[in-house]
Design a protein around this motif. Structure first.
Motif, PDB file in Angstrom:
ATOM      1  N   LEU A 270       0.773  -1.030  -0.035  1.00 21.71           N
ATOM      2  CA  LEU A 270      -0.022  -0.070   0.015  1.00 21.71           C
ATOM      3  C   LEU A 270       0.906   1.244  -0.104  1.00 21.71           C
ATOM      4  O   LEU A 270       1.878   1.274   0.663  1.00 21.71           O
ATOM      5  N   ALA A 271       0.430   2.271  -0.693  1.00 24.30           N
ATOM      6  CA  ALA A 271       1.228   3.459  -0.841  1.00 24.30           C
ATOM      7  C   ALA A 271       1.074   4.120   0.665  1.00 24.30           C
ATOM      8  O   ALA A 271       0.139   4.324   0.999  1.00 24.30           O
ATOM      9  N   PRO A 272       2.333   4.626   1.042  1.00 23.50           N
ATOM     10  CA  PRO A 272       2.170   5.383   2.278  1.00 23.50           C
ATOM     11  C   PRO A 272       1.369   6.667   2.144  1.00 23.50           C
ATOM     12  O   PRO A 272       1.495   7.441   1.006  1.00 23.50           O
ATOM     13  N   GLU A 273       0.612   6.966   3.523  1.00 28.43           N
ATOM     14  CA  GLU A 273      -0.011   8.203   3.064  1.00 28.43           C
ATOM     15  C   GLU A 273       0.655   9.285   3.443  1.00 28.43           C
ATOM     16  O   GLU A 273       1.902   9.220   4.040  1.00 28.43           O
ATOM     17  N   PRO A 274       0.748  10.475   2.509  1.00 20.74           N
ATOM     18  CA  PRO A 274       1.575  11.502   2.673  1.00 20.74           C
ATOM     19  C   PRO A 274       1.770  12.256   3.734  1.00 20.74           C
ATOM     20  O   PRO A 274       0.790  12.347   4.674  1.00 20.74           O
ATOM     21  N   MET A 275       2.881  12.554   4.414  1.00 23.52           N
ATOM     22  CA  MET A 275       3.214  13.389   5.539  1.00 23.52           C
ATOM     23  C   MET A 275       2.356  14.630   5.623  1.00 23.52           C
ATOM     24  O   MET A 275       2.618  15.267   4.868  1.00 23.52           O
ATOM     25  N   GLN A 276       1.812  14.771   6.891  1.00 24.67           N
ATOM     26  CA  GLN A 276       0.838  16.267   6.967  1.00 24.67           C
ATOM     27  C   GLN A 276       1.851  17.161   7.808  1.00 24.67           C
ATOM     28  O   GLN A 276       2.327  16.799   8.781  1.00 24.67           O
ATOM     29  N   ASN A 277       2.401  18.360   7.013  1.00 21.98           N
ATOM     30  CA  ASN A 277       3.293  19.167   7.705  1.00 21.98           C
ATOM     31  C   ASN A 277       2.436  20.252   8.435  1.00 21.98           C
ATOM     32  O   ASN A 277       1.273  20.277   8.660  1.00 21.98           O
ATOM     33  N   SER A 278       3.269  21.273   8.978  1.00 15.50           N
ATOM     34  CA  SER A 278       2.570  22.489   9.740  1.00 15.50           C
ATOM     35  C   SER A 278       1.655  23.250   8.814  1.00 15.50           C
ATOM     36  O   SER A 278       0.897  23.893   9.391  1.00 15.50           O
ATOM     37  N   VAL A 279       1.630  22.894   7.247  1.00  7.67           N
ATOM     38  CA  VAL A 279       0.796  23.879   6.555  1.00  7.67           C
ATOM     39  C   VAL A 279      -0.622  23.469   7.055  1.00  7.67           C
ATOM     40  O   VAL A 279      -1.448  24.429   6.971  1.00  7.67           O
ATOM     41  N   ARG A 280      -0.918  22.370   7.545  1.00  6.89           N
ATOM     42  CA  ARG A 280      -2.241  21.884   7.817  1.00  6.89           C
ATOM     43  C   ARG A 280      -2.732  22.551   9.101  1.00  6.89           C
ATOM     44  O   ARG A 280      -4.030  22.786   9.077  1.00  6.89           O
ATOM     45  N   TYR A 281      -1.967  23.114  10.035  1.00  5.96           N
ATOM     46  CA  TYR A 281      -2.403  23.716  10.957  1.00  5.96           C
ATOM     47  C   TYR A 281      -3.282  24.978  10.239  1.00  5.96           C
ATOM     48  O   TYR A 281      -4.364  25.508  10.874  1.00  5.96           O
ATOM     49  N   PHE A 282      -2.468  25.583   9.471  1.00  2.64           N
ATOM     50  CA  PHE A 282      -3.015  26.806   8.845  1.00  2.64           C
ATOM     51  C   PHE A 282      -4.373  26.712   7.973  1.00  2.64           C
ATOM     52  O   PHE A 282      -5.229  27.365   7.954  1.00  2.64           O
ATOM     53  N   THR A 283      -4.245  25.639   7.221  1.00  2.00           N
ATOM     54  CA  THR A 283      -5.467  25.297   6.448  1.00  2.00           C
ATOM     55  C   THR A 283      -6.659  24.970   7.337  1.00  2.00           C
ATOM     56  O   THR A 283      -7.692  25.238   6.969  1.00  2.00           O
ATOM     57  N   ASP A 284      -6.401  24.191   8.367  1.00  5.74           N
ATOM     58  CA  ASP A 284      -7.624  23.803   9.160  1.00  5.74           C
ATOM     59  C   ASP A 284      -7.985  24.916   9.897  1.00  5.74           C
ATOM     60  O   ASP A 284      -9.329  24.972  10.189  1.00  5.74           O
ATOM     61  N   TRP A 285      -7.266  26.092  10.061  1.00  6.00           N
ATOM     62  CA  TRP A 285      -7.861  27.152  10.548  1.00  6.00           C
ATOM     63  C   TRP A 285      -8.507  28.109   9.690  1.00  6.00           C
ATOM     64  O   TRP A 285      -9.629  28.825   9.908  1.00  6.00           O
ATOM     65  N   ALA A 286      -8.028  28.226   8.594  1.00  3.97           N
ATOM     66  CA  ALA A 286      -8.634  29.206   7.435  1.00  3.97           C
ATOM     67  C   ALA A 286      -9.843  28.538   6.630  1.00  3.97           C
ATOM     68  O   ALA A 286     -10.626  29.359   6.650  1.00  3.97           O
ATOM     69  N   LEU A 287      -9.897  27.604   6.370  1.00  2.00           N
ATOM     70  CA  LEU A 287     -11.003  26.963   5.407  1.00  2.00           C
ATOM     71  C   LEU A 287     -12.107  27.037   6.153  1.00  2.00           C
ATOM     72  O   LEU A 287     -13.215  27.196   5.267  1.00  2.00           O
ATOM     73  N   PRO A 288     -12.546  26.806   7.348  1.00  2.00           N
ATOM     74  CA  PRO A 288     -13.786  26.790   7.780  1.00  2.00           C
ATOM     75  C   PRO A 288     -14.383  28.151   7.733  1.00  2.00           C
ATOM     76  O   PRO A 288     -15.654  28.280   7.770  1.00  2.00           O
ATOM     77  N   GLN A 289     -13.511  29.182   7.669  1.00  3.34           N
ATOM     78  CA  GLN A 289     -14.188  30.392   7.287  1.00  3.34           C
ATOM     79  C   GLN A 289     -14.902  30.600   5.851  1.00  3.34           C
ATOM     80  O   GLN A 289     -15.777  31.582   5.768  1.00  3.34           O
ATOM     81  N   LEU A 290     -14.644  29.519   5.075  1.00  3.34           N
ATOM     82  CA  LEU A 290     -15.380  29.784   3.887  1.00  3.34           C
ATOM     83  C   LEU A 290     -16.820  29.797   3.939  1.00  3.34           C
ATOM     84  O   LEU A 290     -17.729  30.566   3.060  1.00  3.34           O
ATOM     85  N   GLU A 291     -17.391  29.371   4.916  1.00  2.00           N
ATOM     86  CA  GLU A 291     -18.981  29.270   5.242  1.00  2.00           C
ATOM     87  C   GLU A 291     -19.494  30.546   5.547  1.00  2.00           C
ATOM     88  O   GLU A 291     -20.550  30.828   4.936  1.00  2.00           O
ATOM     89  N   MET A 292     -18.585  31.531   5.799  1.00  2.00           N
ATOM     90  CA  MET A 292     -19.054  32.864   6.071  1.00  2.00           C
ATOM     91  C   MET A 292     -18.707  33.728   4.994  1.00  2.00           C
ATOM     92  O   MET A 292     -19.287  34.854   4.914  1.00  2.00           O
ATOM     93  N   LEU A 293     -18.018  33.350   4.208  1.00  7.54           N
ATOM     94  CA  LEU A 293     -17.182  34.355   3.073  1.00  7.54           C
ATOM     95  C   LEU A 293     -17.968  34.159   1.762  1.00  7.54           C
ATOM     96  O   LEU A 293     -18.011  35.072   0.903  1.00  7.54           O
ATOM     97  N   ILE A 294     -18.307  32.733   1.460  1.00  7.79           N
ATOM     98  CA  ILE A 294     -19.188  32.618   0.275  1.00  7.79           C
ATOM     99  C   ILE A 294     -20.241  31.904   0.146  1.00  7.79           C
ATOM    100  O   ILE A 294     -20.556  31.154   1.222  1.00  7.79           O
TER     101      ILE A 294
END
Length: 707
Positions: A270-294
């Motif tokens: 099985l292909a290894p799951e790609p490592m999640q780096n610290s960028v995901r802390y940012f995307t996890d914080w920013a993306l939920p805001q889409l519900e209020m923006l669009i």
């Protein structure tokens, strides 16, 4: 005799037709009529549905889900979220084992039925009466295709009826091969993968055209319960399900399964799951805001963010390299307009997705004195105002300095630079603790702020992003800074949202912000926070909580404001952790790279930076750091701490004057004024008239308390 016989026959009543035969006949007739009418209606419905079905090419091009691509500030794709679609694989190019496996496990009579399977329908009706009258059973591949493309997964008789009609229509319009091609390219296989090619690439790392029999069995087994059998969710369950599929293939005499053993499935890589780096802390914080923006949309969208990948890498490395063993670290960096250029919520996103930059609430220690002194400056105090460091008791609370001594008359700049607790308490009593709480809320503190006297020492829990926002507002001359991460959102290359920076809200007068910057720059220039120096003007403040549970450093330079927090998630003490040590070093490590390509900017109130490279090591003057000065618990109550044990150190002569610290280089007002390029404050007697004082140990913030 004959006459009696005739008369007896006449006496018998006439025979009537059997009532039940008449009822049965009528029922049969009505039923036949209804069946014929129903069949006619079904035929009409099927051919009506057939005429409204999209063409084969139209079905190939219509995705069945929304994909979100998140871009960094330079356009680089940070992460793709939502459904993942691979290449469309024509029927002839789909490996035979993949086609055979899907038919074997999902619809063994696929080649012979007309779109619906009477056996499956009968089983579904039986089970529906056994399980709370919910429709259940095995749908054919054609029915599943109809549901996936045209319907929802709602379990009702109405949906099953529409599903059956659409399945019959699909069979009338497309060949079996076309239906199987559509199904294999549109089915959901878990892990966000739609279609066999996306599943093959995600789970095995190669295109679907090269799927082996073992791999095909695993992929085919995912359709029944993608969330349970997906290799990304449970690799063992996926392999076990693959073995079940292989056994079904052999039972049905599928040629492609011949010679394949169940052990071969176990050996699949099985292909290894790609490592999640610290960028995901940012995307996890920013993306939920889409519900209020669009507004809600099903179209694929591109989200353009403020994140600077170079700064993000520098932030990640700074936290990993400087956070003490067993401790976590977090960092937020804001640009002038509130753009989040870097965000690190912990040492490792894979082991912990908890974002300590935006979610954790911890005591800030003396970093909270920013609001105390802002309120004091707004109330009319000036950096050069004289104050007296002396014993003070407020409502039974008596703050202490780490040396257990008092400095006498000093100015506000000195009191802030060396984080003197008694002065902060006196200022709080003078201007009002409620006023300080209001100032904190004005500058963006969203967590509750208590108004106990000890609040001036930072006993209210705060978030790192809120504290960083407050310092950024000071850097912007008192104009409110609101952190944001999304600059614009596009759909089909059309902008559907664009962020606009609001600079209309002024929190304090510009002169108040300038005076606060003066204090902050002095704290970095002359205190033990010199570890935060980066070779250009820096203004900032350290914070350390009791027993070294939390270490903070927040500061700004060249338009970038950065906040750093370090500590343990369980709030246990960390030996040696102070705001002026690891957090300040992480700040400097990050900021040197973050502002390297920016012009050097002088603050409005310039402080002459001392030539530290000519000074003896800090420990020569002041010995080992104290464990803490005024210790308070979570409720702001004082906690006694053992007095520090002095440590003898060898005094070294100053390379400039040739004098030893014990002779002239004492931590007093004359030393501070000389190092900051200021003269002796007016209306103050010369230092020689004052009794000599021994240099004190550091306070709980890793700063030298002025004595």
């Amino acid at each position: 005799m004959a006459t009696r016989s005739r008369s007896s026959r006449k006496a018998q009543p006439p025979r009537r037709p059997n009532r039940w035969k008449r009822v049965l006949g009528w029922t049969f007739g009505i039923g036949l009529t209804v069946a014929i009418l129903g069949l006619i209606a079904l035929v009409i419905a099927v051919y009506t549905a057939r005429s409204s079905l999209p063409s084969f090419d139209e079905l190939k091009s219509s995705p069945n889900g929304q994909m979100i691509r998140v871009h960094a500030a330079d356009g680089t794709i940070l992460v793709s979220l939502g459904p993942s679609y691979g290449e469309w694989i024509p029927y002839a190019e789909i490996p035979a084992p993949m086609r055979d496996a899907m038919v074997a496990v999902e619809d063994r009579r696929f080649r012979s039925h007309i779109g619906v399977d009477p056996v499956g329908i009968a089983r579904g009706i039986q089970v529906s009466f056994q399980r709370d009258k919910r429709v259940a059973g095995v749908s054919t591949i054609t029915q599943q295709l109809a549901r996936n493309v045209f319907l929802t997964s709602n379990r009702s008789y109405g949906r099953k009826l529409r599903e059956g009609i659409l399945a019959l229509a699909l069979e009338r319009k497309f060949t079996k091969d076309q239906i199987l091609e559509l199904y294999l390219n549109k089915a959901y296989f878990g892990g966000g993968a739609y279609g066999v090619d996306a599943a093959s690439r995600k789970f095995f790392g190669h295109p679907a055209q090269t799927l082996s029999t073992s791999e095909s069995a695993i992929v085919a087994g995912l359709v029944k319960a993608p969330s349970n059998y997906s290799p990304t969710a449970d690799a063992d369950a996926a392999v076990a399900r693959g073995r079940v599929v292989l056994r079904l293939m052999k039972q049905q005499g599928v040629a492609s399964a011949a010679g394949v053993e169940e052990s071969d499935i176990q050996a699949v890589k099985l292909a290894p799951e790609p490592m999640q780096n610290s960028v995901r802390y940012f995307t996890d914080w920013a993306l939920p805001q889409l519900e209020m923006l669009i507004d809600e949309t099903v179209e694929p969208i591109d989200v353009w963010t403020t994140l600077d990948l170079g700064m993000q890498r520098a932030a990640d490395e700074a936290i990993r390299a400087n956070a003490p063993a067993g401790a976590q670290g977090a960092l937020v960096a804001l640009d002038r307009g509130g753009e989040v250029r870097a965000m690190v919520g912990g040492k490792d996103y894979v082991s912990s997705i908890y974002n300590r930059a935006t979610q954790a609430t911890r005591q800030p220690g003396s970093a909270f004195k920013l609001f105390v002194y802002l309120a004091a400056l707004e109330a009319g105090h000036k950096p050069d105002d004289q104050v007296v460091d002396e014993a003070v008791t407020i409502n039974g609370w008596s703050p202490r300095n780490s040396s257990r001594r008092f400095s006498g008359a000093i100015n506000i700049r000195t009191a802030f630079a060396y984080s003197i607790n008694t002065i902060a308490a006196k200022l709080g009593q003078e201007i009002g603790f409620g006023t300080i709480a209001d100032m904190a809320r004005r500058f963006g503190i969203t967590t509750p702020v208590n108004t106990h006297p000890s609040m001036v020492l930072g006993t209210s829990d705060v978030r790192l992003i809120d504290m960083t926002r407050a310092f950024a507002s000071v850097a912007q001359e008192g104009v409110a800074v609101t952190p944001y991460g999304i600059t614009r959102v596009t759909a089909n290359n059309q902008v559907i949202y664009a962020h606009e920076v609001d600079t209309s809200r002024v929190l304090v007068a510009p002169y108040v912000a300038a005076e606060m910057t003066d204090l902050l720059q002095t704290a970095v220039s002359t205190g033990t926070a010199r570890a935060a120096q980066i070779g250009r003007p820096v203004a900032g403040k350290t914070g350390t909580t009791s027993s070294n549970k939390d270490g903070w450093f927040l500061g700004f330079s060249s338009g970038i404001t950065t906040g750093v927090w370090m500590g343990r998630d369980d709030a246990r003490p960390i030996s040696g952790l102070q705001g002026g040590t690891a957090p300040a070093r992480a700040f400097a490590s990050f900021m040197k790279r973050a502002v390297a390509n920016r012009p050097i900017e002088q603050f409005e109130t310039e402080v002459t930076l001392p030539e530290w490279q000519l000074e003896p090591d800090e420990e020569t003057y002041f010995g080992e750091p104290d464990n803490g000065a005024m210790m308070v618990d979570a409720d702001g109550n004082p906690v006694d701490q053992p007095a520090p044990t002095p440590q003898a150190t060898e005094e070294q002569p100053d390379p400039v004057t040739g004098e030893t610290p014990s002779e002239t280089q004492r931590l007093d007002q004359e030393w501070l004024d000389r190092m900051t390029g200021r003269g002796t404050p007016p209306n103050r007697p010369p230092v020689s008239a004052q009794p000599p004082r021994e240099p004190p140990p550091r306070d709980q913030d890793g700063e030298r308390p002025y004595q």
